[in-house]
Write a protein that holds these residues in place. Structure first.
Motif, PDB file in Angstrom:
ATOM      1  N   ASN A   2      64.812 -21.006  53.032  1.00 21.67           N
ATOM      2  CA  ASN A   2      63.771 -21.922  53.652  1.00 21.67           C
ATOM      3  C   ASN A   2      64.654 -23.502  52.858  1.00 21.67           C
ATOM      4  N   ARG A   3      65.845 -22.993  52.233  1.00 26.97           N
ATOM      5  CA  ARG A   3      65.681 -24.432  51.618  1.00 26.97           C
ATOM      6  C   ARG A   3      66.994 -24.465  52.046  1.00 26.97           C
ATOM      7  N   ALA A   6      66.124 -26.180  55.755  1.00 24.86           N
ATOM      8  CA  ALA A   6      66.064 -27.619  55.397  1.00 24.86           C
ATOM      9  C   ALA A   6      66.814 -28.652  54.830  1.00 24.86           C
ATOM     10  N   ASP A   7      67.821 -28.291  54.311  1.00 21.11           N
ATOM     11  CA  ASP A   7      68.595 -28.924  53.629  1.00 21.11           C
ATOM     12  C   ASP A   7      70.182 -28.835  54.428  1.00 21.11           C
ATOM     13  N   ALA A  10      68.273 -31.690  57.018  1.00 21.37           N
ATOM     14  CA  ALA A  10      68.449 -33.238  56.512  1.00 21.37           C
ATOM     15  C   ALA A  10      70.123 -33.554  56.768  1.00 21.37           C
ATOM     16  N   THR A 212      65.659 -30.487  41.467  1.00 19.29           N
ATOM     17  CA  THR A 212      64.784 -29.012  42.670  1.00 19.29           C
ATOM     18  C   THR A 212      65.427 -27.684  42.487  1.00 19.29           C
ATOM     19  N   LYS A 213      64.265 -26.995  43.453  1.00 20.77           N
ATOM     20  CA  LYS A 213      65.352 -25.529  43.241  1.00 20.77           C
ATOM     21  C   LYS A 213      66.656 -25.234  44.361  1.00 20.77           C
ATOM     22  N   LEU A 214      67.099 -26.163  44.640  1.00 23.67           N
ATOM     23  CA  LEU A 214      68.132 -25.756  45.593  1.00 23.67           C
ATOM     24  C   LEU A 214      69.229 -25.686  44.841  1.00 23.67           C
TER      25      LEU A 214
ATOM     26  N   GLU B  97      60.728 -38.355  56.764  1.00 24.58           N
ATOM     27  CA  GLU B  97      61.743 -36.907  56.865  1.00 24.58           C
ATOM     28  C   GLU B  97      62.246 -36.628  55.001  1.00 24.58           C
ATOM     29  N   TYR B 101      62.031 -33.358  53.035  1.00 22.58           N
ATOM     30  CA  TYR B 101      62.825 -32.872  52.798  1.00 22.58           C
ATOM     31  C   TYR B 101      62.519 -32.222  51.537  1.00 22.58           C
ATOM     32  N   TRP B 102      62.426 -33.575  50.410  1.00 22.70           N
ATOM     33  CA  TRP B 102      62.132 -32.481  49.117  1.00 22.70           C
ATOM     34  C   TRP B 102      61.578 -32.189  49.128  1.00 22.70           C
ATOM     35  N   GLN B 104      60.934 -29.300  50.442  1.00 29.45           N
ATOM     36  CA  GLN B 104      61.212 -28.322  51.271  1.00 29.45           C
ATOM     37  C   GLN B 104      61.664 -27.022  49.976  1.00 29.45           C
ATOM     38  N   LEU B 105      62.438 -28.394  48.910  1.00 31.31           N
ATOM     39  CA  LEU B 105      63.499 -27.868  48.056  1.00 31.31           C
ATOM     40  C   LEU B 105      62.942 -26.904  46.892  1.00 31.31           C
TER      41      LEU B 105
END
Lengths: 367, 311
Positions: A2-3, A6-7, A10, A212-214, B97, B101-102, B104-105
């Protein structure tokens, strides 16, 4: 997962809102195809203009000029017989010109009567131009025909041009399109990723993302997936234009799809690996240009590697783009998937190395 | 009292030619607004970045929400919000947005209402669909705060959140930060604005050259280092200074104002009467309570303007 999505979403949203990126990814390759197709494609090729000074001004010299026009590769234009031949060429910046000397018809008549005689036609021009070579061939062919006629002989050896059995009838665009796809696989992700790394570093986005978790591999994977989607959109447009405008015969085979995916992974990763050294947008552009531009010319995107000097051909073997171009040509143009498979494997090898270097080497943290 | 939200012990960060942080110790309790105050280069951002897991310390210990940040920051990152120094949002994303987005990270999917609420919290509802590149400086920082709040963090790091903003935007941001504190969020705020620390912080650590030179609440620091109050003879000029000094009163000239320090509060009335009896032209006379500015001057020996020490 999902990350990554999402990235990617964006990033893609921002990319498509930037008209410059969209132009170079989707529109610029189309412009290249239209431009090069118009210049070199058979549909738009025009005969070479051959200037002729007919000093003899006889029935025979007129017949020779008419024969040149009938070759369909040259059209003649007259130079006044009273003009100084060399001076006229210089004054009018003429690429190639033919002079039929006085006594041309007389010499032919003597030859027909069995007298050994020679008459020399002068073909002057810029030998570095391809038009000169075309003119030489045309004049030579007509001269040969005249010689045979005078000798009352018929040609013994003939050439019958034909296609390779089982191979599609190819045009220039069929050979050119794989190179342009290769060029786009290099330029879109490579230039894009180095610019992105520069922006992310100067605006401290890497630090922000590190909170973040990414993870870095996830961030890179998101960019790879986006560029693959973008490249397929670009290839679809190129193929569509190729078919509609130039009657493209080359086919985007499953092997070509695999090479496009592997190549995009390769150059997205390379762009990020170069980002290790990028501190600002200026150095990003300089590094991408220094690597990307020589590679796109030396790896056979615009002309075959075989046409280059031997040492450059050896150098091309070390360039990752060479294998993408050759693999795409092999599968799309010649339906030779066995050769393309080797190119695919080499491309995957490069891609794996670049991905690992990028994911490990690019630090989001500070020292 | 439970375990501190932030616990820093003898923390150092050394580079080849500089000690960016030199053995600092402090802790931050739950619900507290703690401020690291100091000029540029004092070591504030280095400290915060160590606490955010972005730099490794040379020595010492730093624990956030009970974990050692050097080894365990991954475990707590969804419980921590970060607004970095000089925050710039992603130019071509709208605030709505960017917040989605943030989130979801951090593996959170916000509903439309949750996004709207967050945008509303930072006062960007009417700018929610404007590209970030078209937001003002203050609005961009607000968006940054909204992004830092997507995980409903227990702790928020705000690294110089108002630097470069105009006074109006700064005050609006102060209101937002106060609101966060009221909701129980623990906040570590770095700033080089003395008034900002004085207005917002429960506890202040003044940093200079990588060390904490003083620590306490603004009131405690002012009481301890502020050297009392000040009487200002506005517009008295050099003639006024000479007249005051002729009465044996220690004073200094600041611009065209004559400034008299009154270290002990009980002396204020007597000093006011003494000064009022001096016959010298002036615009007005007023008293000024000591502030963190006086504390800083007393401790560091220089005033600070826009993060730079004035010589």
């Amino acid at each position: 997962m999902n990350r990554i999505l999402a990235d990617m979403k964006a990033f893609g949203t921002q990319y498509l809102r930037s008209r410059v990126g969209t132009f170079f990814a989707l529109v610029f390759p189309i412009l290249l195809i239209l431009l090069f197709g118009a210049i070199f494609g058979s549909s738009g090729s025009s005969p070479v203009t051959l200037y002729v000074q007919d000093v003899d001004n006889s029935a025979a010299s007129h017949a020779f000029t008419d024969a040149l026009n009938k070759t369909n590769v040259t059209t003649t234009r007259a130079i006044p017989s009273s003009a100084d031949f060399s001076q006229y060429i210089r004054d009018h910046s003429i690429n190639v010109a033919l002079q039929i000397p006085s006594g041309f018809q007389v010499a032919l008549a003597k030859a027909q009567n069995g007298t050994r005689v020679t008459v020399n036609l002068t073909l002057a021009g810029d030998q570095t131009q391809s038009s000169y070579g075309i003119a030489v061939s045309a004049v030579d062919a007509v001269a040969t025909a005249f010689n045979l006629q005078v000798a009352k002989a018929a040609p013994v050896v003939n050439v019958l041009p034909t296609s390779v059995p089982g191979l599609r009838h190819l045009t220039y665009i069929d050979l050119f399109l794989p190179g342009i796809i290769g060029f786009t696989i290099l330029s879109t992700p490579l230039f894009g990723m180095t610019a992105i790394c520069a922006e992310y570093r100067s605006r401290r986005y890497f630090k922000l993302l590190a909170t973040t978790k990414l993870s870095k591999p996830e961030w890179l994977a998101a960019k790879v997936v986006f560029h693959i989607i973008l490249l397929f959109a670009s290839v679809a447009l190129m193929v569509l234009v190729g078919i509609l405008v130039f009657g493209l015969k080359a086919v985007v085979t499953p092997m070509a799809v695999l090479i496009i995916i592997a190549g995009t992974l390769e150059f997205t990763s390379l762009g990020m690996a170069l980002g290790i050294f990028v501190r600002d947008p200026e150095t990003g552009a300089a590094i991408a240009n220094a690597i990307g531009f020589p590679m796109m010319f030396l790896a056979g995107s615009f002309f075959p590697v075989d046409a280059m000097p031997a040492f450059l051909q050896t150098g091309a073997r070390f360039l990752p783009l060479t294998y993408i171009n050759e693999g795409l040509r092999a599968t799309m143009t010649f339906a030779n998937d066995a050769t393309a498979l080797v190119d695919l494997l080499v491309t995957l090898g490069f891609a794996a190395v670049f991905f690992v270097v990028a994911a490990r080497g690019l630090s989001w943290k500070s020292k | 009292m439970g375990e501190p939200v932030i616990d820093v012990r003898d923390l150092s960060k050394h580079y080849a030619d500089i000690k960016a942080i030199d053995g600092i110790t402090f802790n931050v309790e739950k619900g507290e607004m703690f401020s690291l105050l100091g000029p540029n280069g004092a070591g504030k951002t280095t400290t915060v970045e160590i606490l955010e897991g972005l730099r490794d310390p040379t020595s010492g210990e730093a624990r956030v929400l009970g974990v050692d940040v050097r080894t365990g920051y991954r475990k707590i990152r969804e419980r921590v919000g970060v607004l970095p120094q000089d925050f710039e949002p992603f130019d071509r994303l709208q605030p709505r947005e960017a917040v989605a987005y943030w989130a979801q990270l951090f593996d959170r999917t916000l509903t439309k209402k949750e996004i709207d609420d967050l945008i509303s919290t930072v006062g960007l509802s009417d700018r929610a669909e404007t590209l970030a590149m078209n937001l003002s400086g203050g609005e961009k920082r607000r968006l940054g705060i909204a992004m830092s709040l997507v995980g409903r963090p227990q702790l928020v790091f705000l690294d110089e959140p108002t630097t470069g903003l105009d006074p109006g935007a700064r005050r609006e941001l102060w209101g937002l930060i106060r609101q966060l504190k009221k909701e129980g969020t623990t906040i570590l705020l770095t700033t080089h604005y003395l008034d900002e620390a004085e207005q917002l912080a429960d506890d202040v650590a003044i940093m200079n050259h990588g060390k904490i030179v003083a620590r306490g609440s603004p009131a405690e620091l002012i009481a301890q280092y502020g050297r009392g109050s000040t009487i200002v003879l506005a517009g008295a000029g050099e003639d006024g200074l000479r007249a005051v000094q002729a009465r044996g009163i220690t004073a200094e000239l600041q611009g065209v104002d004559v400034v008299v320090k009154v270290p002990v509060a009980s002396d204020m009335r007597r000093m006011l009467e003494k000064l009022a009896s001096i016959d010298t032209p002036l615009n007005e006379i007023y008293t000024r309570r000591a502030s963190l500015e006086d504390v800083f001057l007393s401790l560091v020996g220089a005033r600070m303007q826009e993060g730079v020490l004035a010589t």
